[in-house]
Structures are given as C-alpha cells and as structure tokens.
Design a protein around this motif. Sequence first.
Motif, PDB file in Angstrom:
ATOM      1  N   ILE A   1       0.881  -1.173   0.000  1.00 23.94           N
ATOM      2  CA  ILE A   1       0.000   0.000   0.000  1.00 23.94           C
ATOM      3  C   ILE A   1       0.915   1.218   0.000  1.00 23.94           C
ATOM      4  O   ILE A   1       2.072   1.114   0.420  1.00 23.94           O
ATOM      5  CB  ILE A   1      -0.916  -0.029   1.259  1.00 23.94           C
ATOM      6  CG1 ILE A   1      -2.034   1.009   1.195  1.00 23.94           C
ATOM      7  CG2 ILE A   1      -0.106   0.118   2.562  1.00 23.94           C
ATOM      8  CD1 ILE A   1      -3.120   0.820   2.266  1.00 23.94           C
ATOM      9  N   ASP A   2       0.437   2.356  -0.475  1.00 24.41           N
ATOM     10  CA  ASP A   2       1.275   3.552  -0.351  1.00 24.41           C
ATOM     11  C   ASP A   2       0.839   4.344   0.878  1.00 24.41           C
ATOM     12  O   ASP A   2      -0.297   4.240   1.336  1.00 24.41           O
ATOM     13  CB  ASP A   2       1.261   4.410  -1.620  1.00 24.41           C
ATOM     14  CG  ASP A   2      -0.068   5.086  -1.873  1.00 24.41           C
ATOM     15  OD1 ASP A   2      -1.117   4.484  -1.574  1.00 24.41           O
ATOM     16  OD2 ASP A   2      -0.069   6.222  -2.363  1.00 24.41           O
ATOM     17  N   VAL A   3       1.789   5.100   1.433  1.00 20.22           N
ATOM     18  CA  VAL A   3       1.509   5.835   2.677  1.00 20.22           C
ATOM     19  C   VAL A   3       0.974   7.219   2.307  1.00 20.22           C
ATOM     20  O   VAL A   3       1.732   8.169   2.162  1.00 20.22           O
ATOM     21  CB  VAL A   3       2.759   5.938   3.566  1.00 20.22           C
ATOM     22  CG1 VAL A   3       2.408   6.631   4.881  1.00 20.22           C
ATOM     23  CG2 VAL A   3       3.344   4.564   3.843  1.00 20.22           C
ATOM     24  N   SER A   4      -0.344   7.299   2.126  1.00 19.38           N
ATOM     25  CA  SER A   4      -0.955   8.597   1.822  1.00 19.38           C
ATOM     26  C   SER A   4      -1.642   9.179   3.048  1.00 19.38           C
ATOM     27  O   SER A   4      -1.665  10.392   3.229  1.00 19.38           O
ATOM     28  CB  SER A   4      -1.927   8.480   0.654  1.00 19.38           C
ATOM     29  OG  SER A   4      -2.841   7.429   0.856  1.00 19.38           O
ATOM     30  N   ASP A   5      -2.201   8.329   3.892  1.00 21.97           N
ATOM     31  CA  ASP A   5      -2.968   8.827   5.048  1.00 21.97           C
ATOM     32  C   ASP A   5      -2.220   8.714   6.378  1.00 21.97           C
ATOM     33  O   ASP A   5      -2.753   9.087   7.407  1.00 21.97           O
ATOM     34  CB  ASP A   5      -4.292   8.064   5.177  1.00 21.97           C
ATOM     35  CG  ASP A   5      -5.181   8.277   3.968  1.00 21.97           C
ATOM     36  OD1 ASP A   5      -5.104   9.369   3.377  1.00 21.97           O
ATOM     37  OD2 ASP A   5      -5.922   7.361   3.599  1.00 21.97           O
ATOM     38  N   GLY A   6      -1.032   8.161   6.379  1.00 23.39           N
ATOM     39  CA  GLY A   6      -0.306   7.957   7.648  1.00 23.39           C
ATOM     40  C   GLY A   6      -0.093   6.479   7.899  1.00 23.39           C
ATOM     41  O   GLY A   6      -0.925   5.640   7.543  1.00 23.39           O
ATOM     42  N   LEU A   7       1.016   6.163   8.542  1.00 25.27           N
ATOM     43  CA  LEU A   7       1.423   4.770   8.734  1.00 25.27           C
ATOM     44  C   LEU A   7       0.356   3.925   9.426  1.00 25.27           C
ATOM     45  O   LEU A   7       0.077   2.797   9.012  1.00 25.27           O
ATOM     46  CB  LEU A   7       2.726   4.755   9.543  1.00 25.27           C
ATOM     47  CG  LEU A   7       3.413   3.425   9.780  1.00 25.27           C
ATOM     48  CD1 LEU A   7       3.764   2.750   8.459  1.00 25.27           C
ATOM     49  CD2 LEU A   7       4.670   3.627  10.623  1.00 25.27           C
ATOM     50  N   SER A   8      -0.272   4.450  10.475  1.00 20.51           N
ATOM     51  CA  SER A   8      -1.226   3.614  11.226  1.00 20.51           C
ATOM     52  C   SER A   8      -2.423   3.235  10.352  1.00 20.51           C
ATOM     53  O   SER A   8      -2.852   2.090  10.344  1.00 20.51           O
ATOM     54  CB  SER A   8      -1.674   4.294  12.519  1.00 20.51           C
ATOM     55  OG  SER A   8      -2.326   5.492  12.253  1.00 20.51           O
TER      56      SER A   8
END
Length: 348
Positions: free
Chosen positions: A237-244
Amino acid sequence: MIEDKNQQRTKLSDLGEFGLIDHLTKNFKITHKSTVKGIGDDAAVLEFNKKRIVVTTDLLVEGVHFDLSYMPLKHLGYKSIVVNLSDVFAMNAKATQVTVSIAVSNRFPLEALEELYAGIETAAHIYNVDVIGGDTTSSTTGLLISVTAIGEVESGLEVYRNGAKPSDLLVVTGDLGAAYMGLQVLEREKEVYKVNPNNQPDLEPYSYIIERQLKPEARKDVVKLLEELDVKPTAMIDVSDGLSSEIIHICKQSEVGCDLYEDKIPLDPQVISTCEEFNIDSTTVALNGGEDYELLFTISQADYPKIKANPNLTIIGHMKDASEGLHLVTRADTRIPIKAQGWKNFNE
Ligand SMILES: [Mg+2]
C-alpha cells in the motif's frame, strides 16, 4: 411523532472516508471477466489478453487538499500526478498513462493554468507517462483537479493489500512524517505573513520537509528495485494517510495482526528537530501525518537476506496472528493498540 425517512441526516464524518466508500458502493456488482479487482485497493486491476492493467483516480479540491497561498501552481500540477502514480506503484505496476481533468473558476487567468500544466508536463516527463486526455470545465468554488492514472503489470506480479501472512516482515521505504511537518511550517508562516507581510521567513532549516509537502515523489524506483532484488511483496500500500491507517488496511484485508516497533520508524533529522520545535511527538506524526507517498509492504521472512542492509528499505515490524491484534511496541517496551485516526476531510 411520525418519522419521515427523508428527514434522516447522517453525517459523513460518522462514516469516515472508507465507511462512506463501502456504503455507497455496496450494491455495485462486477459483471465483466476483465475486471480482476474492483473497488477496495490502491487501484483497480483489469485483464485484457493476459496483460493486467491498473486504474486509479484521485480528486484534489482547493481548500481541502491544497492551499494556493503557499502551494505554487506548478508544484500542485506536479503533485497531482505524483499522488496518483504512487497508487499505481503500490500495486507493483508500471505507470503508463494519465488523464487530467480540471474545474476552474474565473479567478484564474490563463497564465496560472499554464503554470499548473507545466508542473503536470514535468511530472509526466520525469515518470515517463503519457497525458492522454481529460476534461476542462468551469467551477464556482475555486480549483478542482482530477487525475486518473493507468499502469500495467504482468499477470500474477500485481500486489494487493490482502496477501500478508503472520510472521511476514513489515517494511517501509524512505522516511515518514516530513510532509506533515512541512505543512505545519507552511501554515505557521502563513499566519506570520498575515500579521506582517514584510516578514521574510528563513525556510532553509526546513527545506527537506517543505519539499516533501510541496513536491513529493512517488517510489517508481522501489518497484524497479524489488524486481531487481527478485522480491515480490505479499501485500503493499502507499503511505498517503499515515502509517497507522495503512497498517490497519493491510491487517484488515489480510486478516492478520501486527507489531510495529517505534524505534524502527525511519525519521529524517529535520522531522525530529521540527517536532521538538513544535512540541509534537515525532512518532505520532509518522503514524498519523500522511502524504509521505512512501511504500509500505510485507515480505516473507525467506526474502529477508535479499532486502537487508538496503538503505531504501527499513524493517519496522512483523505480522502476527489476527487474534494478537495491532500494536505499537514503544521505546519503553510497552504495547499500545494501533487505532485509526479517522478521516480528517469530513471533520467539522
Ligand atoms: Mg493508496
């Protein structure tokens, strides 16, 4: 009192972005054999004559996703392409084409749109994608940009969010939290400017984090690197919304749990120093900041020798049985459940 169904008002913020998507699309059915994967991943996957095609789209809205008081239009054009390509790369695919649609108010002269398109052209050139179409229309509420990106991947090499297994390693590229801290600096300088327009801020100490906010890059290089290393992630997945938020997506869709190690989360020194200056916890920023456009993926332990010591890749945790849940293991060795932060865009 008789309840009128039409009077029901459900707040979008009660559902959150992903709850809203689930709700609105739950009756949609897949009827074509060429649709391999529909809604629910970074991109859809189609197959024509054994070739798999990924398609992803994003809508950027002025005042929600960008603020033109500090976002140069050229950078905005560049970023609007990059954020979409990031979703193509998150499927382990190669990006090939984009379409660009805009809605624009009379406030913008031609020269402004030329700037926007210069940024689009630069990104298309650097990432080697063809701009093949789009739509241009008027808007009463500022600027809206919608980009659709298309990519291709050999059948069987595409990577979904749902393939992680217990004991897989959790890996992230680059470093996290910089785009969010860049935004904090830009917001602060905007307020300073309102009070004193003659003030010339010294942004040099923040150059990296501001660039990460205004001109992010997508990890095309990582898709190539993984191919060279002969590593196929089990989930990505790509980190667009934050790692958590991204870890939760992988765990939910793969039906696994996870231990994430706080001391392994990669942070740039500028992120650490700016967090200290703003008195914000850097782990919170990495977990919830978003807009990093790094890739987060899981690999089988057997692939560990292939990726170890690679400076682009950091192992930040490992997957567990779903029954063990999702936890952040802190520096003090306490275990804190990883929770979704919800979606900021619908919050009032
Ligand atoms: Mg994504």
